[in-house]
Design a protein around this motif. Sequence first.
Motif, PDB file in Angstrom:
ATOM      1  N   LEU A 282       0.826  -1.209   0.000  1.00  0.00           N
ATOM      2  CA  LEU A 282       0.000   0.000   0.000  1.00  0.00           C
ATOM      3  C   LEU A 282       0.861   1.261   0.000  1.00  0.00           C
ATOM      4  N   GLY A 415      -4.903   4.272   5.336  1.00  0.00           N
ATOM      5  CA  GLY A 415      -5.246   2.982   4.758  1.00  0.00           C
ATOM      6  C   GLY A 415      -4.984   1.852   5.726  1.00  0.00           C
ATOM      7  N   GLY A 454      -6.310  -1.375   1.232  1.00  0.00           N
ATOM      8  CA  GLY A 454      -6.509  -0.181   0.420  1.00  0.00           C
ATOM      9  C   GLY A 454      -6.272   1.086   1.213  1.00  0.00           C
TER      10      GLY A 454
END
Length: 487
Positions: A282, A415, A454
């Motif tokens: 990420l 995230g 995410g």
Amino acid sequence: MCFAMFKSAARKLVLTPTGILSRAAACAFRHDCRRTAVTLRVSEALSGNELGASVKVQGWVRAVRSQKDNLFIHMNDGSCLESLQIVASSQLNDALLTFGSAVEVTGCLKESPKRKQPVELLAEQIRVVGQCNTMDFPFKIKERHGLEYIRQYPHLRCRTNVFSSLLRIRSEAAAAVQSYFRKKGFVQIHTPVMTSNDCEGAGELFQVKPAGEAKEENHFFSVPVFLTVSGQLHLEVMSGAFSRAYTFGPTFRAENSQSRRHLAEFHMVEAELSFTRSLEDLTEVMEDMFRSATEHVLAHCPEDVDLFHRRVTPGHRDTLDSMLKKKFNVISYTEAIDILNHSAEEFVFPTDWGCDLQTEHEKFLVKHCGSVPVFVTDYPYDLKPFYARGNGGRPRRTAAAVDLLVPGVGELCGGSLREERLELLEERLQQAGLVDAYGWYLDLRRFGSVPHGGFGMGFERYLQCILGVDNIKDVIPFPRFSHSCLM
């Protein structure tokens, strides 16, 4: 000196940028300019590709100067920062031709004898399309208005140089983000603006209902519906069919805040990656997207960005260059708390382990790390929403979550890895009393679930970061915040 072409039949000579023409040459010159005019944007006219052609340009007057025989107008249509100089006979002057008026000009594009401008337009015809009452117009031709002043006029501030530059930068930055995700194989998903869930779990929601709906039990959608605070949960649905997906759209928070970095309506860039068990996957995308989008903006909007860095936020270009040159730092939440507790800084908010990081803490951590963006990972488990994957560990249990902190702004991205283990997720939802509302979310873990994660990035905060703008209300066309919805 630049001269205009005179159309009066009584005149036998024509003055041009290169001198006096004979009557025959003047006729030929006029004939050449009377071909069918091509409509150009100001940026296209300034490129010099249409030199000698008859063209039509449309825009707004940024400056007008009248001399005995000549009229000089600077005109802009928003396509670029630089204005196009119009040179005309004083006979074409019009009382309605004032600063701010909308005009349509037809004439010949010629190379300018002035070094500071590549071309100029020798006007044959000037038509005032829309007049501007300069007495009441809030922006004055010889004044440089600050962002706070022009913020009072959201319906007019796009007429100023600085805000038109902001909007061009914003447009290019949005295109750069979209381009980055396309190149990396992400599928764009249009997530809904209206939703029945609260992704963040903070309860800061705007409820949607028809204007005539009187009874609480008669919901238009049969259930209460709200403006979305995030498209994440809908992206997680897509992560069961697409290994990489993203969305970019408006989100809403009913925060009663007047701070410099919060809005009731803003835009979020959100991405979801399937088949990942690492926060590094990420953070790699976050950092790569930041660099890619910023380099694109600097390459495609150099004059507009320079205007901000010279006039609005002097010295910020050095900070931005440093961000792009150096690799982003990574520290854990526990390390961040230790840094704060060992500093000589006096903070307003507590810095005990388990406390959420406040803006003052975030800005200090960035400064401590050399004013380079820093990823803070592995936050306390209880600080994060139900979907964040637990790391385990006792007594300080953490979640696989990460925030990206940047100079001047604080948190830019947030995230986490998502909890894909059905039994653990079900336990967390039961503790929060959300099992009934999120039965569909549990289904995602029952049918072909994969480890995934995410993040989301506030687009307005990104613009604040690269331009150095202090107030988020100055990087969005129509700011919405508590007690303010002017249009």
